[in-house]
Each structure stands twice: as C-alpha cells, then as structure tokens.
Design a protein around this motif. Structure first.
Motif, short mmCIF file in Angstrom:
data_model
loop_
_atom_site.label_atom_id
_atom_site.label_comp_id
_atom_site.label_asym_id
_atom_site.label_seq_id
_atom_site.Cartn_x
_atom_site.Cartn_y
_atom_site.Cartn_z
N ARG A 97 0.88 -1.18 0.00
CA ARG A 97 0.00 0.00 0.00
C ARG A 97 0.91 1.22 0.00
O ARG A 97 1.68 1.43 0.93
N THR A 99 1.93 5.44 -1.22
CA THR A 99 1.54 6.79 -1.61
C THR A 99 2.79 7.61 -1.83
O THR A 99 3.91 7.16 -1.59
N GLU A 126 -1.22 -1.19 -4.29
CA GLU A 126 -2.33 -0.25 -4.19
C GLU A 126 -1.78 1.16 -3.97
O GLU A 126 -1.03 1.40 -3.03
N ASN A 128 -2.52 4.77 -2.80
CA ASN A 128 -3.49 5.51 -1.98
C ASN A 128 -3.30 7.01 -2.25
O ASN A 128 -2.41 7.64 -1.68
N GLU A 143 -2.20 2.72 7.71
CA GLU A 143 -3.10 2.67 6.57
C GLU A 143 -2.36 2.52 5.24
O GLU A 143 -2.97 2.27 4.21
N ILE A 144 -1.05 2.73 5.25
CA ILE A 144 -0.19 2.45 4.10
C ILE A 144 1.06 1.76 4.60
O ILE A 144 1.38 1.79 5.80
#
Length: 299
Positions: A97, A99, A126, A128, A143-144
C-alpha cells in the motif's frame, strides 16, 4: 461469561475430523489422557456437554455442533492470518500500500507500478491517493506500508530508505531575459515572477528547500494548482517556474519553453521510501524498479 479459545476450537475440530481420540491426540501432539482432560475441562468451563460418549465413540451434542461449525468458519481465517504473518516475517508479503507526498509523482508512479506488476503478477500494489495529503500520518496509522517522500521526519519509529535523486530545473519562456544563460543562480531570479504549485508553504519544496523561505529572492510568487496551467503561464512569459525535470519533460514539445539548471546542484532533490519497519524483500524489489526506471529516464 463463556470464553472459547482458539485452542479449544481446534481441539473440538480435530476430534471430529479424526473421528478418534487417539488419532486426535497424535495430531495435536498430546497424550490421550491429556486430550481427554482438556476436553472435560472445556465442558466444565462452559457448563455444557460437547460430546456424548457412546460405545467408546464421541458423538457431537447440539452444543458440540455449534462449536464445530464455528471452528470450521474461524480456523481457516486464523490459519490464513498466520500464513500471511509468517510470509511478512520472511519478506514474502503479497501487498504494497503506497503513496507519495507529491501529486506530480503520479506522472511516473503508475508506470512503475504497471511494470512491477508485469514482472511480479502475484504482488498487489495499491496506490493511496488520499494519503498524499499527509503520508507520514497515514503511515503512522498503519493505513499504508510505504510513502515516497522528499523530507525525513524527526522520528525514530520511521525508517527512511534512500530512493532516487532528481533535478529541479527552472522553466522559462524563450522570450525571457534569462534565456541566453547556461545555468542560473538564485540571484538571477530576483526580478522574476515565480509560479509555483498551490501547496501549503511548509510542503512546498521550492519555497522551503530552494528559496529557504526567503521570498525576497524573487520579485513575486504566484500559486497555481495544475501543471498545465503553470506551463501555459510560463509559455506566455508571465513568469518562470521551478519543478522536476521529469514533470515538465512531457510539455517540451511547446517550442516556447526552455529548461535551465540551477548552479551548484541547488536543484538536486533526494527522495526516500518511508516505512514503519525495515523494508521487506518484495518492497526492495519495488524500490529497485523505481531506480531502474529513473536511471533509464523512462518518464
């Protein structure tokens, strides 16, 4: 209050599936008396019979059927969880995950992800986009897994892995007075309108790292949200801008633009992969993919 542990669920599940106390004991690495003791203890704790004994066989009661059915639902999930955790421990995690702190990085990041997934189809990456607004906060919340950032935070719980070095260049119109220079110093910008991305000042790399928050180094500053709008303003000789070379390269078909480097490597920018833990083997492969693409100037 009843408290059925996973150990108890597994105990009942194995007894039913092996259809033999002796075989169940062997599978659970227990002696037969120890298994019988655990079963009696469980029945005593919940105050309900789980098995009826009939001709040396154990037959599930209604309560036993409920417990067995629950074990069939829960144990596979727990086994999968344990397998995933073991995989992470061995550096075999199957999901990243990710970003980045800069929206302009999405110019090249999806291409890197696409190439990485082509070589590692079993890995799910993924991106984000929401986390771009505050990647470190999203990282701290779990969350990441990783964030591409250009600043190291003063915290000991985050690991920063060197990623790449890119170059911030000055973009100007060919009608600008500075166009004949080979490179620029900050003093050359004093009479220029500097057009930058509309970001909070503390997150604006040009303001904080290149100008060092000294607004007197330029005549004025104009903030614009979109790269395309900045390019149009610069092309019309309404100001200059400073951005990553890879970010402006797609717009160079505009014959009115010229790129000039900053003297003394003032335009060099370091990027890092931020993570809460040391990066895994799989994440290192992704980092290598980013470095490979930058080395090839494939942006």
């Amino acid at each position: 209050m009843m408290d059925i542990s996973l150990r108890n669920l597994k105990l009942v599940n194995v007894i039913v599936k092996e259809d033999s106390v002796t075989k169940a004991a062997e599978k659970l690495f227990l002696s037969q008396p120890a298994l019988s003791h655990q079963l009696k203890k469980l029945e005593a704790e919940i105050g309900l019979k789980i098995f009826n004994r009939f001709n040396k066989k154990l037959i599930l009661t209604e309560t036993g059927k409920i417990i067995f059915n629950a074990s069939e639902k829960l144990l596979p999930s727990i086994n999968l969880l344990n397998a995933e955790l073991e995989g992470i421990k061995r550096g075999e995690k199957k999901k990243i995950r990710l970003t980045t702190e800069c929206y302009t990085c999405y110019h090249w990041l999806p291409k890197v992800v696409q190439k990485f997934k082509g070589e590692h189809p079993e890995i799910n990456v993924e991106i984000n986009i929401e986390a771009t607004q505050d990647p470190i906060q999203f990282l701290n919340k779990g969350e990441i897994d990783m964030a591409i950032v250009s600043n190291k935070s003063a915290t000991s719980i985050i690991h920063f892995e060197p990623l790449i070095t890119d170059e911030m260049v000055v973009i100007l119109s060919k009608e600008n007075d500075l166009v004949d220079l080979d490179e620029l110093s900050l003093s050359d910008l004093q009479n220029q309108n500097l057009i930058l991305y509309d970001l909070p000042e503390e997150k604006n790399y040009v303001l904080t790292k290149i100008l060092n928050n000294d607004l007197d180094k330029v005549k004025s500053i104009q903030k614009v949200q979109l790269t395309e709008a900045i390019i149009e303003l610069v092309s019309a000789n309404l100001g200059i801008s400073v951005m990553a070379r890879w970010a402006v390269t797609p717009f160079l078909q505009n014959k009115q633009l010229k790129l000039l480097p900053l003297k003394e490597k003032q335009g060099e920018r370091e990027w890092f992969i931020a993570s809460l833990n040391q990066v895994s083997k799989m994440e290192k492969q992704f980092i290598a993919q980013v470095k490979t693409n930058f080395a090839a100037d494939d942006f």
